[in-house]
Motif scaffolding. Structure first.
Motif, PDB file in Angstrom:
ATOM      1  N   GLN A 176       7.599  52.258  -3.233  1.00 50.61           N
ATOM      2  CA  GLN A 176       8.992  52.570  -2.955  1.00 50.61           C
ATOM      3  C   GLN A 176       9.202  53.001  -1.509  1.00 50.61           C
ATOM      4  OE1 GLN A 176      11.319  52.397  -5.378  1.00 50.61           O
ATOM      5  NE2 GLN A 176      10.054  52.159  -7.191  1.00 50.61           N
TER       6      GLN A 176
ATOM      7  N   GLY B  31      16.035  59.360  -7.345  1.00 50.41           N
ATOM      8  CA  GLY B  31      15.417  59.485  -8.656  1.00 50.41           C
ATOM      9  C   GLY B  31      14.503  58.341  -9.016  1.00 50.41           C
ATOM     10  N   ASP B  32      14.591  57.222  -8.278  1.00 49.10           N
ATOM     11  CA  ASP B  32      13.770  56.065  -8.610  1.00 49.10           C
ATOM     12  C   ASP B  32      12.282  56.348  -8.479  1.00 49.10           C
ATOM     13  OD1 ASP B  32      15.775  54.401  -9.358  1.00 49.10           O
ATOM     14  OD2 ASP B  32      15.692  53.076  -7.616  1.00 49.10           O
TER      15      ASP B  32
ATOM     16  N   ALA C 298      10.576  59.245  -8.566  1.00 44.53           N
ATOM     17  CA  ALA C 298      10.083  60.149  -9.609  1.00 44.53           C
ATOM     18  C   ALA C 298      10.004  59.437 -10.949  1.00 44.53           C
ATOM     19  CB  ALA C 298      10.992  61.373  -9.715  1.00 44.53           C
ATOM     20  N   ARG C 299      11.004  58.615 -11.249  1.00 45.92           N
ATOM     21  CA  ARG C 299      11.010  57.886 -12.513  1.00 45.92           C
ATOM     22  C   ARG C 299       9.850  56.891 -12.565  1.00 45.92           C
ATOM     23  NH1 ARG C 299      15.366  55.687 -11.710  1.00 45.92           N
ATOM     24  NH2 ARG C 299      16.616  57.489 -12.293  1.00 45.92           N
ATOM     25  N   THR C 300       9.604  56.216 -11.452  1.00 42.82           N
ATOM     26  CA  THR C 300       8.507  55.252 -11.382  1.00 42.82           C
ATOM     27  C   THR C 300       7.167  55.931 -11.614  1.00 42.82           C
ATOM     28  OG1 THR C 300       9.710  53.812  -9.873  1.00 42.82           O
ATOM     29  CG2 THR C 300       7.319  53.609  -9.890  1.00 42.82           C
TER      30      THR C 300
ATOM     31  N   ARG D 170       6.607  58.817 -13.229  1.00 51.09           N
ATOM     32  CA  ARG D 170       6.515  59.295 -14.617  1.00 51.09           C
ATOM     33  C   ARG D 170       6.193  58.164 -15.581  1.00 51.09           C
ATOM     34  NH1 ARG D 170      11.358  62.003 -13.397  1.00 51.09           N
ATOM     35  NH2 ARG D 170      12.512  60.493 -14.678  1.00 51.09           N
ATOM     36  N   LEU D 171       6.854  57.041 -15.399  1.00 49.45           N
ATOM     37  CA  LEU D 171       6.701  55.933 -16.337  1.00 49.45           C
ATOM     38  C   LEU D 171       5.511  55.040 -16.019  1.00 49.45           C
ATOM     39  CD1 LEU D 171      10.451  54.875 -16.742  1.00 49.45           C
ATOM     40  CD2 LEU D 171       9.082  56.399 -18.193  1.00 49.45           C
TER      41      LEU D 171
ATOM     42  N   ARG E  27       1.765  57.893 -16.947  1.00 49.83           N
ATOM     43  CA  ARG E  27       1.544  57.401 -18.315  1.00 49.83           C
ATOM     44  C   ARG E  27       0.140  56.837 -18.468  1.00 49.83           C
ATOM     45  NH1 ARG E  27       4.225  53.003 -19.243  1.00 49.83           N
ATOM     46  NH2 ARG E  27       3.707  52.960 -21.462  1.00 49.83           N
TER      47      ARG E  27
END
Length: 281
Positions: free
Chosen positions: A89, A97-98, A100-102, A104-105, A109
């Motif tokens: 990114q 937020g992209d 942090a979301r990337t 986390r997911l 994971r």
């Protein structure tokens, strides 16, 4: 442990080889030309296979390794494949937020899938383990490394903050000062130095890595599977628990384990002075 990996063309099944034999699931990253830099599809495949291993009573241990000269050199940042780290990114317009979301997911994971797997997971580190690849190895329950293996906290070289749970795993494995040294400088750590620090259980000649990983995995597969799963949970949770919580968890684990056939077999074999025969249940 002869295996017949499920391979089909250039599909993700060919890029993450999977075979189960002698109750050992073997997961092999298979992009040697990229030093096994992991793509989002590969990441999802590994997560899926680890979940399957947890649920399958015929799988009682897991080996995670790679082909070629790399174990895993982190997320693949080329050709739009960097869906698992902040580096992907780092260029272009981003929506808040992209990133942090990337994380986390994606990377988190993957590491969580190893930590939460209900079967013992052995990393057989056949070559370079960098960035997320190093953290993938460190998340495993046992780590075997070839003499040629290297571990690199590469993030600082790219101006990045470590992801993939590195700042969670490393201080717990080697303490905060050693962890900061590795993460601040990003120097390559030899297999021998990783063993000295406690990041690796054994360093082996390159041509003995696979044999030893198979032998360790088969020993684990012959053990009391549920007792091992509960032991893994207790040890992992203890690093974040106070004494009262840890003691309560230990008592609960003992209560659960004593309902298993293997626990009864273990006690009976001791009383009868014979070798135990565990069935993983």
């Amino acid at each position: 442990m002869p295996a017949s990996p499920h391979v089909s063309g250039n599909s993700v099944e060919s890029l993450v080889l999977h075979a189960t034999d002698n109750q050992v699931c073997r997961i092999t990253l298979n992009r040697p030309e990229a030093l096994n830099a992991i793509t989002p599809d590969q990441r999802e495949r590994v997560i899926h296979l680890l979940a399957d291993a947890s649920a399958d009573p015929d799988v009682r241990a897991v080996v995670l390794t790679g082909t070629g000269r790399g174990f895993c050199t982190g997320a693949d940042l080329r050709g739009g494949q960097g869906g698992s780290t902040a580096a992907a990114q780092a260029a272009g317009e981003r929506i808040p937020g992209d990133v942090a979301r990337t994380i986390r997911l994606g990377a988190q994971r993957l590491v969580a899938a190893v930590l939460d797997c209900e079967k013992p997971v052995i990393a057989a580190v056949n070559g370079t383990a960098a960035g997320l690849g190093a953290h993938l190895a460190f998340a495993c329950d046992l780590v075997l490394a070839a003499e040629s293996a290297r571990f690199i906290e590469v993030f600082v070289r790219r101006g990045l903050v470590p992801d993939g749970a590195g700042a969670y795993l490393l201080p717990r494995l080697i303490g905060p000062r050693r962890a900061k040294e590795l993460m601040f400088f990003g120097d390559a750590l030899t297999a021998a130095d990783a063993e000295r620090l406690g990041l690796v259980n054994r360093v082996l000649p390159d041509d003995e890595l696979d044999k030893t990983a198979r032998a360790w995995a088969e020993r684990l597969a012959a053990g009391p599977t549920r007792a091992l799963a509960l032991t893994k949970q207790l040890v992992n949770a203890s690093l974040d628990a106070d004494r009262a919580t840890a003691f309560a968890a230990e008592a609960a684990a003992q209560e659960i384990n004593m309902t298993t056939r293997d626990a009864r077999e273990g006690v009976a074999s001791f009383v009868e002075r014979r070798s135990a025969e565990y069935r993983g249940r």
